[in-house]
Scaffold this active site. Structure first.
Site, short mmCIF file in Angstrom:
data_model
loop_
_atom_site.label_atom_id
_atom_site.label_comp_id
_atom_site.label_asym_id
_atom_site.label_seq_id
_atom_site.Cartn_x
_atom_site.Cartn_y
_atom_site.Cartn_z
N THR A 165 0.80 -1.33 -0.21
CA THR A 165 0.04 -0.16 0.01
C THR A 165 0.92 1.04 0.17
OG1 THR A 165 -0.01 0.19 2.43
CG2 THR A 165 -1.82 -1.24 1.42
N ILE A 216 -3.01 -10.08 2.84
CA ILE A 216 -3.38 -10.99 3.67
C ILE A 216 -4.89 -11.81 4.02
CG2 ILE A 216 -1.84 -10.39 5.75
CD1 ILE A 216 -4.00 -9.07 7.34
N THR A 257 -8.65 -4.63 5.98
CA THR A 257 -7.22 -5.20 6.26
C THR A 257 -7.32 -5.92 7.77
OG1 THR A 257 -6.00 -4.29 4.76
CG2 THR A 257 -4.71 -4.91 6.52
N THR A 317 -1.54 -2.62 19.36
CA THR A 317 -1.19 -1.47 19.79
C THR A 317 -1.77 -1.08 21.14
OG1 THR A 317 -1.63 0.93 19.37
CG2 THR A 317 -3.23 -0.59 18.35
N ASP A 318 -1.01 -0.13 21.97
CA ASP A 318 -1.84 0.15 23.33
C ASP A 318 -2.94 1.16 23.11
OD1 ASP A 318 -0.44 2.43 22.13
OD2 ASP A 318 0.83 3.09 23.73
N GLU A 319 -3.24 1.33 21.82
CA GLU A 319 -4.29 2.36 21.48
C GLU A 319 -5.77 1.62 21.74
OE1 GLU A 319 -3.99 5.05 18.24
OE2 GLU A 319 -2.01 4.92 18.21
N TYR A 325 -9.20 3.63 13.76
CA TYR A 325 -7.82 2.62 13.86
C TYR A 325 -7.94 1.52 15.05
CZ TYR A 325 -3.11 1.39 14.91
OH TYR A 325 -1.90 0.63 15.25
N LYS A 374 -8.19 -2.59 15.31
CA LYS A 374 -6.96 -3.48 15.98
C LYS A 374 -7.47 -4.18 17.24
CE LYS A 374 -3.22 -3.56 15.14
NZ LYS A 374 -2.45 -4.40 14.18
N PRO A 417 3.02 20.84 12.38
CA PRO A 417 1.66 21.04 12.94
C PRO A 417 1.53 20.36 14.22
CG PRO A 417 1.82 19.49 11.10
CD PRO A 417 3.15 20.12 11.45
P1 NAD Z 1 2.93 0.91 8.35
O1 NAD Z 1 1.66 1.50 8.00
O2 NAD Z 1 4.34 1.37 8.29
O3 NAD Z 1 3.12 -0.52 7.42
C1 NAD Z 1 1.99 -1.60 7.34
C2 NAD Z 1 2.37 -2.48 6.26
O4 NAD Z 1 1.39 -3.21 6.02
C3 NAD Z 1 2.78 -1.77 4.78
O5 NAD Z 1 3.84 -2.36 4.21
C4 NAD Z 1 1.60 -2.27 4.16
O6 NAD Z 1 1.77 -2.20 2.70
C5 NAD Z 1 1.11 -3.62 4.69
N1 NAD Z 1 -0.27 -3.90 4.42
C6 NAD Z 1 -1.26 -3.19 4.57
N2 NAD Z 1 -2.35 -3.91 4.35
C7 NAD Z 1 -2.15 -4.93 4.07
C8 NAD Z 1 -2.77 -6.29 3.59
N3 NAD Z 1 -4.09 -6.23 3.28
N4 NAD Z 1 -1.97 -7.25 3.37
C9 NAD Z 1 -0.79 -7.55 3.35
N5 NAD Z 1 -0.02 -6.23 3.66
C10 NAD Z 1 -0.68 -5.13 3.89
O7 NAD Z 1 2.75 0.25 9.94
P2 NAD Z 1 3.70 -0.09 10.97
O8 NAD Z 1 4.10 1.18 11.86
O9 NAD Z 1 4.91 -0.83 10.55
O10 NAD Z 1 2.88 -0.98 11.83
C11 NAD Z 1 3.06 -2.35 12.06
C12 NAD Z 1 2.06 -2.81 13.07
O11 NAD Z 1 2.30 -2.17 14.15
C13 NAD Z 1 0.38 -2.55 12.66
O12 NAD Z 1 -0.16 -3.80 12.81
C14 NAD Z 1 0.32 -1.50 13.52
O13 NAD Z 1 -0.98 -1.32 13.91
C15 NAD Z 1 1.18 -2.06 14.76
N6 NAD Z 1 1.66 -0.72 15.53
C16 NAD Z 1 2.16 0.13 15.16
C17 NAD Z 1 2.81 1.13 16.04
C18 NAD Z 1 3.57 2.59 15.69
O14 NAD Z 1 3.81 3.45 16.17
N7 NAD Z 1 3.98 2.48 14.41
C19 NAD Z 1 2.56 1.34 17.37
C20 NAD Z 1 1.65 0.31 17.78
C21 NAD Z 1 1.39 -0.84 17.00
P1 TYD Z 2 0.63 9.67 15.40
O1 TYD Z 2 2.25 9.67 15.04
O2 TYD Z 2 -0.24 9.75 14.33
O3 TYD Z 2 0.53 8.38 16.39
P2 TYD Z 2 -0.87 7.97 17.12
O4 TYD Z 2 -1.87 8.94 16.77
O5 TYD Z 2 -1.28 6.48 16.63
O6 TYD Z 2 -0.47 7.98 18.73
O7 TYD Z 2 0.48 10.90 16.49
C1 TYD Z 2 1.20 11.01 17.67
C2 TYD Z 2 0.55 12.33 18.54
O8 TYD Z 2 0.85 13.20 17.74
C3 TYD Z 2 -0.70 12.18 18.75
O9 TYD Z 2 -1.07 12.63 19.91
C4 TYD Z 2 -1.21 13.00 17.55
C5 TYD Z 2 -0.12 14.14 17.52
N1 TYD Z 2 0.03 14.70 16.05
C6 TYD Z 2 0.18 16.16 15.88
O10 TYD Z 2 0.04 16.54 16.99
N2 TYD Z 2 0.32 16.74 14.63
C7 TYD Z 2 0.37 15.59 13.73
O11 TYD Z 2 0.70 16.36 12.38
C8 TYD Z 2 0.32 14.50 13.61
C9 TYD Z 2 0.34 13.34 12.51
C10 TYD Z 2 0.07 13.85 14.88
#
Ligand code: NAD
Ligand code: TYD
Length: 369
Positions: free
Chosen positions: A36, A60, A100, A134-136, A160, A164, A215
């Site tokens: 994606t 998936i 997804t 995620t913790d969310e 989101y 999850k 921002p």
């Molecule tokens: P990301 O958005 O960077 O990557 C997601 C990946 O999944 C991409 O490579 C995308 O192409 C692939 N993808 C999406 N839909 C798909 C599908 N249907 N089939 C196969 N592949 C698909 O996300 P990330 O930040 O690397 O997060 C990875 C995981 O960790 C996620 O499940 C997310 O919920 C979880 N997570 C992320 C964070 C964070 O801070 N980034 C925190 C807590 C949990």
């Molecule tokens: P983000 O990186 O989107 O992660 P999450 O919402 O999953 O925690 O955002 C982290 C924090 O930053 C969240 O409180 C929202 C805030 N945020 C901004 O203040 N400005 C921005 O442009 C973005 C993308 C996030």
């Protein structure tokens, strides 16, 4: 052969996990990713020519494909990173998140169950499905409330986090009902190299380097618990090796910061590492913008269980992790240029209401020093 099927392994955390797995020679990796907007093969360039990294573009939720990959590569574990992962996009258009994160995870679970049930006893015993969450899913914490433990009730607040949470419940049910050997991890906000610049920290770095507004939603006092991505991936390997089946492990960086603290720290580092006179001090770029609807006030992870049971703890401090992260973005302009393509610019324009240079300078409150 010692093979792991990784889903979403071209994204931010998944690619870090795949790189670490290959660099440490821990397993052959079969990588299934839909590519994606968030998936990027440049993230995996270091593995070109590695015969033990096998990449397939796919969903998936494509059951025949997943079935064929399981039968062909016979993995000892599946690690599920594949997801739509950005809260703001889930508010703008939740459909892909349901497709997804919920339906896709369901199909993956069904195929894993079928594969696992047909394995010989010893391999059945060893198989693991590690679901990365995620913790969310736990919702928002009051300022002085204790951090989330694994027993905290689920209270997801965004499309989101609701998607999850649904996937976590399905994983739990497949363990409880069918005995599928699952483990779920719930981690806090990750940061590090190769994170798509829609999330807070890389967006601040990218805009700061361009002299574009930084921002900050609302009053900037929302709190997140930041975890360096490699620490997270080491934790996932620890859980995969020694975690108890059917359990949940919270993973966090023990690093609570308000968004204002984050942006100020990023600005100070950019002043040192990218000291162009035209955009220094970077703090002058901070711009308060309209708040996110339903914006969770605070997340914090209690990582005591994984520390006590498995001996994992994060290695990086926020100072060392953020320094490495900013240096990586400064050292990789080609990666940055490639990801800021038309669809990225469309998102920035739609979300922040601006031209492609970055979010519009339409503060809802004055910048305070
Ligand atoms: P990301 O958005 O960077 O990557 C997601 C990946 O999944 C991409 O490579 C995308 O192409 C692939 N993808 C999406 N839909 C798909 C599908 N249907 N089939 C196969 N592949 C698909 O996300 P990330 O930040 O690397 O997060 C990875 C995981 O960790 C996620 O499940 C997310 O919920 C979880 N997570 C992320 C964070 C964070 O801070 N980034 C925190 C807590 C949990
Ligand atoms: P983000 O990186 O989107 O992660 P999450 O919402 O999953 O925690 O955002 C982290 C924090 O930053 C969240 O409180 C929202 C805030 N945020 C901004 O203040 N400005 C921005 O442009 C973005 C993308 C996030």
């Amino acid at each position: 052969m010692n093979t792991i099927l990784v889903t979403g392994g071209a994204g931010f955390i998944g690619s870090t996990f795949v790189l670490l797995t290959r660099q440490q020679g821990l397993a052959r990796v079969v990588n299934l990713d839909l590519l994606t907007y968030a998936g990027n093969l440049m993230n995996l360039e270091a593995l070109s020519g590695d015969p033990d990294h096998l990449f397939t573009v796919g969903d998936i939720g494509d059951r025949p494909l997943v079935q064929a990959m399981l039968e062909r590569y016979r993995p000892r574990a599946v690690v599920n990173f594949a997801a739509e992962s950005h809260v703001d996009r889930s508010i703008d258009g939740p459909e892909d998140f349901i497709q997804t994160n919920v339906v896709g995870t369901f199909h993956l679970l069904e195929e894993c169950r079928r594969y696992w049930q047909a394995l010989p006893a010893a391999q059945r015993e060893r198989f693991r499905l590690l679901h990365v969450s995620t913790d969310e899913v736990y919702g928002s914490l009051a300022p002085d409330a204790p951090a989330f433990t694994e027993n905290h009730p689920y209270a997801p607040n965004s499309p989101y986090s609701a998607s999850k949470a649904a996937s976590d419940h399905l994983v739990r049910a497949y363990h409880h009902t069918h005995g599928l050997p699952t483990i779920t991890t719930n981690c806090s906000n990750n940061y590090g190299p190769r994170q798509f610049p829609e999330k807070l920290i890389p967006l601040l770095i990218v805009n700061g380097c361009k002299g574009a507004p930084l921002p900050i939603y609302g009053d900037g006092l929302n709190v997140r618990d930041w975890l360096y991505v490699e620490d997270h991936c080491q934790a996932l390997h620890t859980v995969l090796d020694r975690g108890r089946v059917g359990e949940v492990y919270n993973i966090g960086g023990n690093c609570e910061r308000s968004n204002l603290e984050i942006v100020r720290t990023v600005c100070r580092l950019l002043d040192q590492l990218d000291p162009a006179p035209a955009r220094t001090p970077h703090e002058a770029l901070i711009t308060f913008v309209k708040d996110r609807p339903g914006h969770d006030r605070r997340y914090a992870i209690d990582a005591g269980k994984i520390q006590r049971e498995l001996g994992w703890r994060p290695r990086e401090t926020f100072a060392t992790g953020l320094n490495q992260t900013i240096r990586w973005y400064l050292d990789n302009p080609c990666w940055l240029e490639a990801v800021q393509n038309g669809s990225y610019r469309d998102w920035i324009e739609r979300h922040y209401g601006t031209n492609s240079a970055g979010p519009a300078a339409t503060p809802t409150a004055p910048v305070r020093s």
